[in-house]
Design an enzyme around this catalytic site. Structure first.
Site, mmCIF file in Angstrom:
data_model
loop_
_atom_site.group_PDB
_atom_site.id
_atom_site.type_symbol
_atom_site.label_atom_id
_atom_site.label_comp_id
_atom_site.label_asym_id
_atom_site.label_seq_id
_atom_site.Cartn_x
_atom_site.Cartn_y
_atom_site.Cartn_z
ATOM 1 N N ASP A 398 0.835 -1.187 0.000
ATOM 2 C CA ASP A 398 0.000 0.000 0.000
ATOM 3 C C ASP A 398 0.879 1.249 0.000
ATOM 4 O OD1 ASP A 398 -2.721 1.223 0.419
ATOM 5 O OD2 ASP A 398 -1.736 1.945 2.235
ATOM 6 N N GLU A 427 1.733 0.317 -5.048
ATOM 7 C CA GLU A 427 1.313 1.623 -5.548
ATOM 8 C C GLU A 427 2.531 2.548 -5.561
ATOM 9 O OE1 GLU A 427 -3.238 2.195 -4.124
ATOM 10 O OE2 GLU A 427 -1.761 2.168 -2.513
#
Length: 704
Positions: A398, A427
């Site tokens: 994340d 990400e």
């Protein structure tokens, strides 16, 4: 004078702040740092408006109860930004120790790192034991006997204040994270767990990822699952709706995906383990990183139940040839001030800006400082633990752009030690955190992390429009808008000298998606961006966008329910929204069996044809060519040794005529509107009509 504190910001630097500190306390004022066993002479280096700046002649080491005495001033000395210095890591970082409750049948050693602590006490099943300060800020105590099942915590005294802290390395927890629990991990294994085989794709480029939330998957009243919303709910076989439509694990298996990516399953905040129906959470509020979440367990009061049930889930997925990816959140914690990291070594585990405030690139009030040695160690230790103990097959990071490149390289190295390929993706956004750009693990630096894959937001926004402008349309829902980008998107977004800068360094690093747990589902987005089309056409646009996602070069990523037009009732941020918003609606899935069958066909075709899974940029350049088509149709050909594959996408609402690149018998491999058939042999330039919103895939044998 009262309320005056002296802060140590570097090994020989003290800032004295507080009321009553005036300029008359300056250069010729001498002072002393008084400890229990030594006196360190100091000289005043500077004065400023609200205090005094002192420099010592010797390094000030943490872990000592110190007072600053300057004339009539007596101020306690507290460690502050000293923990941010390279000096601190050089003197206190440890690379090879095992932390936590290190269990054996004969004894358990409790080991915790806190160089700034004055004292440390172990609380074990209500009894208290003083801990010994070892080298480099390690505290340790060994207790004889079998301690399995005993609760424990640490009482740490820092700067005269004592806090009760649960071990950040805890492997098991009591309900709602009150205590750590000593664990003999082999006792938590389900039968046959260690002897079972982990599935493996030959190459990670062959993967198809399906993102799923444990609770969402089975909580629907018609899921047919006994343990709804639990780890065990996804281990059940033979579950169906009342009408016999498969749900849960059986449904996922028959889709044909290779990996299931679970939203965080480590311990997180907001949800009461004993009353999980009262509050929903995606899981991005991490509390403890090595212990499973208790609200997904059938017996949250039993600290080992959640471990066994999560292992059972991984085992069952492996038995069904499905690999498991864990979504991990190493970029922030739920509440920084309450985190065991902050309680054990205040300020060390988090980044700060130039004003001395916590960095906030994550948007939740804190950024974990992955670049510091003991933070990196904790992250890599945790990755190793999930790989070895739970036998998972990958990790999704994340907000990975908050993390540093060196940490991601260390994770890559750890993953390469496993006997099967481990999927690493994240990400890679460039976020405003207190870390130099060239150290951030962003997609712009992908070439320095060849084993990491990156979510392709450029692909997402090209297909459906910018996530940050809900009314904007893209290629699939805007009748061919951004068609000039489509070669770059379908070719893996890694080629230089294209319309946009390359997203990654290589075709093997892109993860293509048009929908995920974040933001609106594709269906809800189309309701906003395309309000005037019929539901039938909206479904066709939706299918086209999903098919493009799957067929494009790189690893495709699907959000659970995307294949049957999942809706969250327009909720664009459902992280704590109720089950009615987030649950997989199995009644809806039942209504779209034909559409689901088409997506299975697309997935199967992706897996069966290497042409869709090129392994390098040079190979892709050699084998992929764009075809001449009339706007809004985009077409391309993929050339393999024995066959040619042609793909046409028509995002328009009218039929369009296209020309095939060569004569021969072309066979339909995939289309939502036509079955596999052979065309008649014809001359070069054979004409064909592509239907509105059609993804048409054809093939023919290559002539020798």
């Amino acid at each position: 004078m009262r309320n005056i504190t002296a802060w140590v910001d570097s090994p020989r630097d003290i800032q004295l702040n507080g009321p009553g500190i005036e300029r008359r306390f300056h250069v010729h004022e001498r002072g002393k740092i008084v400890t229990s066993n030594e006196v360190i002479e100091t000289v005043v280096a500077d004065t400023y408006e609200n205090g005094l700046h002192l420099q010592t002649q010797k390094d000030l080491y943490p872990g000592k109860d110190m007072d600053l005495v300057i004339g009539r001033i007596h101020a306690p000395v507290h460690i502050r930004f000293l923990v941010h210095t390279e000096w601190f890591d050089e003197n206190y970082a440890v690379s090879d120790e095992v932390f936590g409750a290190v269990f054996s049948l004969q004894e358990t050693t409790f080991r915790v790192w806190s160089p700034v602590a004055l004292t440390m006490t172990l609380e074990l099943d209500g009894q208290f034991y003083s801990m010994e300060r070892m080298y480099r800020g390690i505290w340790e105590r060994t207790i004889s006997g079998d301690c399995h099942g005993m609760t424990y915590a640490y009482h740490v005294n820092i700067s005269g204040t004592t806090a009760r802290v649960v071990d950040p390395y805890a492997k098991a927890l009591t309900a709602n994270s009150r205590d750590g629990v000593v664990t003999d991990l082999p006792r938590t294994d389900p039968k046959g767990f260690r002897s079972g085989n982990r599935p493996s794709v030959n190459l990670l480029q062959d993967s198809i990822i399906y993102e799923l939330h444990v609770r969402d998957a089975t909580i629907h009243p018609d899921s047919g699952v006994k343990h709804k919303g639990k780890y065990l709910g996804l281990t059940e076989r033979g579950t169906t709706t009342p009408n016999g439509f498969p749900t849960g694990l059986d449904y996922i298996k028959q889709l044909g995906v290779t990996h299931v990516q679970f939203l965080p399953v480590n311990d997180f905040g907001r949800v009461d383990d004993f009353a999980p129906d009262d509050q929903y959470n995606w899981g991005y509020d991490p509390l403890f990183f090595q212990a499973p979440e208790g609200s997904y367990a059938t017996k949250p009061a039993d600290p080992f139940n959640r471990i066994t049930e999560l292992k059972t889930l991984v085992q069952r997925f492996h038995e069904n040839d499905l690999q498991v990816i864990l979504d991990v959140v190493y970029n922030h914690v739920f509440v920084m001030e309450e985190s065991p990291f902050e309680q054990l070594v205040p300020g060390y585990y988090f980044r700060y800006d130039e004003q001395g405030k916590p960095s906030n690139g994550t948007g939740v009030g804190n950024d974990i400082a992955s670049e510091r040695a003991m933070v990196r160690k904790f992250i890599v230790d945790t990755i190793r633990y999930w790989l070895k103990e739970y036998r998972v097959d990958g990790f999704r990071f994340d907000l990975m752009g908050i993390m540093d490149i060196e940490t991601m390289r260390a994770i890559e190295k750890e993953a390469m030690e496993e006997p099967v390929p481990i999927m690493l993706l994240g990400e890679g956004w460039n976020l405003p955190t207190g870390l130099p750009f060239d150290e951030k693990a962003t997609n712009h630096r992908a070439g320095e992390m060849p084993g990491i894959r990156f979510f392709n937001d450029m692909f997402r926004d090209t297909l459906k429009g910018s996530t940050f402008d809900l009314n904007e349309q893209g290629y699939a829902n805007g009748k061919g808008k951004w068609i000039e980008r489509m070669y770059q998107m379908t070719a893996g977004s890694s080629m230089p000298d294209e319309v946009l800068p390359p997203h990654t360094a290589d075709v093997t690093q892109t993860v293509n998606y048009v929908e995920c747990h974040d933001n609106h589902t594709l269906w809800d987005r189309l309701m906003i961006s395309n309000p005037n089309v019929t539901d039938q056409n909206r479904q066709a646009i939706h299918q086209l966008a999903t098919a493009i996602t799957i067929f494009s070069q790189g690893v495709p990523f699907l959000h659970a329910g995307q294949e049957f037009f999942r809706s969250k009732n327009g909720d664009g941020n459902s992280y704590i929204s109720p089950d009615e918003v987030n649950q997989l609606d199995w009644q809806q899935a039942e209504c779209y069996q034909e559409e689901i069958a088409y997506m299975k066909e697309v997935i199967s075709l992706k897996k069966s044809r290497p042409a869709f899974r090129q392994l390098s940029n040079p190979a892709l350049r050699e084998r992929m060519r764009v075809l001449q088509t009339k706007h809004p149709v985009f077409g391309y050909i993929l050339m393999e040794y024995q066959e040619e594959i042609v793909v046409f996408y028509n995002p328009g609402d009218e039929e369009e005529e296209v020309h095939l690149p060569s004569m021969g018998q072309w066979r339909v491999l995939s289309s939502p509107y036509r079955k596999a058939v052979l065309t008649e042999p014809s001359m070069l330039g054979l004409k064909l009509t592509v239907k509105p919103y059609e993804c048409l895939v054809l093939c023919k044998k290559r002539q020798s």
